[in-house]
Design an enzyme around this catalytic site. Structure first.
Site, PDB file in Angstrom:
ATOM      1  N   LYS A  24       0.821  -1.222   0.000  1.00 15.63           N
ATOM      2  CA  LYS A  24       0.000   0.000   0.000  1.00 15.63           C
ATOM      3  C   LYS A  24       0.852   1.267   0.000  1.00 15.63           C
ATOM      4  O   LYS A  24       0.449   2.262  -0.587  1.00 15.63           O
ATOM      5  CB  LYS A  24      -1.017   0.000   1.131  1.00 15.63           C
ATOM      6  CG  LYS A  24      -0.446   0.183   2.505  1.00 15.63           C
ATOM      7  CD  LYS A  24      -1.537   0.096   3.568  1.00 15.63           C
ATOM      8  CE  LYS A  24      -0.931  -0.066   4.943  1.00 15.63           C
ATOM      9  NZ  LYS A  24       0.063   0.936   5.340  1.00 15.63           N
ATOM     10  N   ARG A  97      -6.688   3.560  11.256  1.00 17.92           N
ATOM     11  CA  ARG A  97      -6.210   2.208  11.514  1.00 17.92           C
ATOM     12  C   ARG A  97      -7.073   1.491  12.542  1.00 17.92           C
ATOM     13  O   ARG A  97      -6.816   0.345  12.883  1.00 17.92           O
ATOM     14  CB  ARG A  97      -4.807   2.298  12.050  1.00 17.92           C
ATOM     15  CG  ARG A  97      -3.923   1.165  11.577  1.00 17.92           C
ATOM     16  CD  ARG A  97      -2.554   1.659  11.651  1.00 17.92           C
ATOM     17  NE  ARG A  97      -1.496   0.778  11.427  1.00 17.92           N
ATOM     18  CZ  ARG A  97      -0.548   1.025  10.540  1.00 17.92           C
ATOM     19  NH1 ARG A  97      -0.649   2.053   9.752  1.00 17.92           N
ATOM     20  NH2 ARG A  97       0.480   0.228  10.454  1.00 17.92           N
ATOM     21  N   ARG A 136      11.565  -7.078   2.690  1.00 16.31           N
ATOM     22  CA  ARG A 136      11.805  -5.664   3.000  1.00 16.31           C
ATOM     23  C   ARG A 136      12.778  -5.540   4.180  1.00 16.31           C
ATOM     24  O   ARG A 136      13.617  -4.653   4.202  1.00 16.31           O
ATOM     25  CB  ARG A 136      10.477  -4.970   3.322  1.00 16.31           C
ATOM     26  CG  ARG A 136      10.606  -3.468   3.480  1.00 16.31           C
ATOM     27  CD  ARG A 136       9.262  -2.795   3.537  1.00 16.31           C
ATOM     28  NE  ARG A 136       8.609  -3.010   4.806  1.00 16.31           N
ATOM     29  CZ  ARG A 136       7.343  -2.680   5.064  1.00 16.31           C
ATOM     30  NH1 ARG A 136       6.589  -2.169   4.118  1.00 16.31           N
ATOM     31  NH2 ARG A 136       6.837  -2.872   6.245  1.00 16.31           N
ATOM     32  N   ARG A 142      14.309  -2.232   8.331  1.00 13.57           N
ATOM     33  CA  ARG A 142      13.393  -1.498   9.223  1.00 13.57           C
ATOM     34  C   ARG A 142      13.353  -2.181  10.588  1.00 13.57           C
ATOM     35  O   ARG A 142      13.214  -3.394  10.670  1.00 13.57           O
ATOM     36  CB  ARG A 142      11.989  -1.469   8.604  1.00 13.57           C
ATOM     37  CG  ARG A 142      11.658  -0.147   7.968  1.00 13.57           C
ATOM     38  CD  ARG A 142      10.335  -0.166   7.270  1.00 13.57           C
ATOM     39  NE  ARG A 142       9.195  -0.341   8.165  1.00 13.57           N
ATOM     40  CZ  ARG A 142       7.946  -0.090   7.829  1.00 13.57           C
ATOM     41  NH1 ARG A 142       7.679   0.371   6.624  1.00 13.57           N
ATOM     42  NH2 ARG A 142       6.967  -0.288   8.658  1.00 13.57           N
ATOM     43  N   ARG A 153       2.183  -6.831  14.382  1.00 14.19           N
ATOM     44  CA  ARG A 153       1.542  -5.837  13.502  1.00 14.19           C
ATOM     45  C   ARG A 153       0.427  -6.488  12.683  1.00 14.19           C
ATOM     46  O   ARG A 153      -0.632  -5.888  12.469  1.00 14.19           O
ATOM     47  CB  ARG A 153       2.591  -5.181  12.603  1.00 14.19           C
ATOM     48  CG  ARG A 153       3.482  -4.225  13.424  1.00 14.19           C
ATOM     49  CD  ARG A 153       4.776  -3.902  12.713  1.00 14.19           C
ATOM     50  NE  ARG A 153       4.579  -3.117  11.524  1.00 14.19           N
ATOM     51  CZ  ARG A 153       5.274  -3.272  10.402  1.00 14.19           C
ATOM     52  NH1 ARG A 153       6.211  -4.194  10.318  1.00 14.19           N
ATOM     53  NH2 ARG A 153       5.036  -2.520   9.364  1.00 14.19           N
TER      54      ARG A 153
HETATM   55  P1  AMP Z   1       3.171   1.549   8.741  1.00 17.44           P
HETATM   56  O1  AMP Z   1       4.374   1.984   7.971  1.00 17.44           O
HETATM   57  O2  AMP Z   1       1.887   2.127   8.221  1.00 17.44           O
HETATM   58  O3  AMP Z   1       3.101   0.062   8.910  1.00 17.44           O
HETATM   59  O4  AMP Z   1       3.327   2.176  10.214  1.00 17.44           O
HETATM   60  C1  AMP Z   1       4.453   1.883  11.023  1.00 17.44           C
HETATM   61  C2  AMP Z   1       4.096   2.057  12.493  1.00 17.44           C
HETATM   62  O5  AMP Z   1       3.702   3.412  12.754  1.00 17.44           O
HETATM   63  C3  AMP Z   1       2.920   1.214  12.976  1.00 17.44           C
HETATM   64  O6  AMP Z   1       3.305  -0.112  13.310  1.00 17.44           O
HETATM   65  C4  AMP Z   1       2.482   2.010  14.201  1.00 17.44           C
HETATM   66  O7  AMP Z   1       3.364   1.829  15.286  1.00 17.44           O
HETATM   67  C5  AMP Z   1       2.651   3.446  13.705  1.00 17.44           C
HETATM   68  N1  AMP Z   1       1.428   3.928  13.017  1.00 17.44           N
HETATM   69  C6  AMP Z   1       1.303   4.217  11.690  1.00 17.44           C
HETATM   70  N2  AMP Z   1       0.066   4.639  11.414  1.00 17.44           N
HETATM   71  C7  AMP Z   1      -0.623   4.616  12.581  1.00 17.44           C
HETATM   72  C8  AMP Z   1      -1.956   4.938  12.945  1.00 17.44           C
HETATM   73  N3  AMP Z   1      -2.853   5.352  12.026  1.00 17.44           N
HETATM   74  N4  AMP Z   1      -2.307   4.804  14.241  1.00 17.44           N
HETATM   75  C9  AMP Z   1      -1.416   4.389  15.167  1.00 17.44           C
HETATM   76  N5  AMP Z   1      -0.149   4.062  14.904  1.00 17.44           N
HETATM   77  C10 AMP Z   1       0.262   4.171  13.620  1.00 17.44           C
END
Ligand code: AMP
Length: 205
Positions: A24, A97, A136, A142, A153
């Protein structure tokens, strides 16, 4: 309820939703670029804040490294600032989320009288997500791509994020797109779904 295409181009106020490893982030950037709208990725914003050592970064670092969710209030403060800077169109990646965040976004957009146009659900089987995340982790290193954190996650996605699709589905907003295939193929599928909603690219004749 009508399926007729609108006569004027529809504003692109989009959300892209999918499990970690669904692609995404990659697709969000491509679609936003094609439509000339900002891509607002909460994950990217948080990671940048951590890297830069800002106050926000210090607040969220441990949470992100554990793969848990940052609080709704803090997350929405970050998103609201970006939405205020955005014009009539935007693509949200990684937000909302959970159901609480859906409520915050909905209230904000209702106040602006600019509701969401489409929610793109990027579907990929769990095994594909896990393979892509492992890849990744090898390439980007990461800190939240370790096996244990990935499992956390994905579990949070199933428990907290998947239910938001039911709410948006009830509002007729969800377009489910098959996320398995080459990056270009998936982008074309998404653009096709957006075109059916009357959202045209800038370059379209
Ligand atoms: P992502 O790259 O979207 O997987 O986000 C990485 C991390 O950022 C997630 O595992 C959360 O710790 C935090 N995060 C990103 N978006 C959100 C959100 N909308 N609400 C809460 N935590 C978020």
């Amino acid at each position: 309820m009508t399926n007729a295409l609108p006569e004027t181009p529809t504003a692109a106020r989009l959300v892209i939703v999918g499990p970690q490893g669904s692609g995404k982030g990659t697709q969000g950037v491509r679609i936003a670029e094609a439509l000339g709208i900002p891509a607002i990725s909460t994950g990217d914003l948080f990671r940048a804040a951590v890297k830069d050592g800002t106050e926000l970064g210090q607040q969220v670092k441990a949470v992100i490294e554990a793969g848990d969710l940052v609080t709704d209030a803090l997350t929405f403060a970050v998103v609201r600032e970006r939405l205020q800077e955005a014009g009539d169109g935007f693509l949200l990646d990684g937000f909302p989320r959970n159901l609480g965040q859906v409520g915050l976004l909905d209230a904000y957009l209702a106040e602006r009288d600019e509701p969401l146009t489409t929610v793109i659900e990027l579907g990929v089987p769990r095994a594909v997500s896990i393979d892509r995340l492992a890849e990744r982790a090898r390439q980007e290193g990461r800190t939240d791509d370790t096996d244990e954190v990935i499992a956390n996650r994905l579990a949070i996605y199933e428990r907290e994020t998947a239910p938001i699709l039911d709410v948006y589905r009830d509002h007729g907003l969800v377009d489910t797109v098959d996320g398995v295939g080459s990056v270009d193929t998936v982008t074309s599928r998404i653009m096709g779904a957006l075109a059916r909603r009357g959202i045209a690219t800038q370059t379209a004749a």
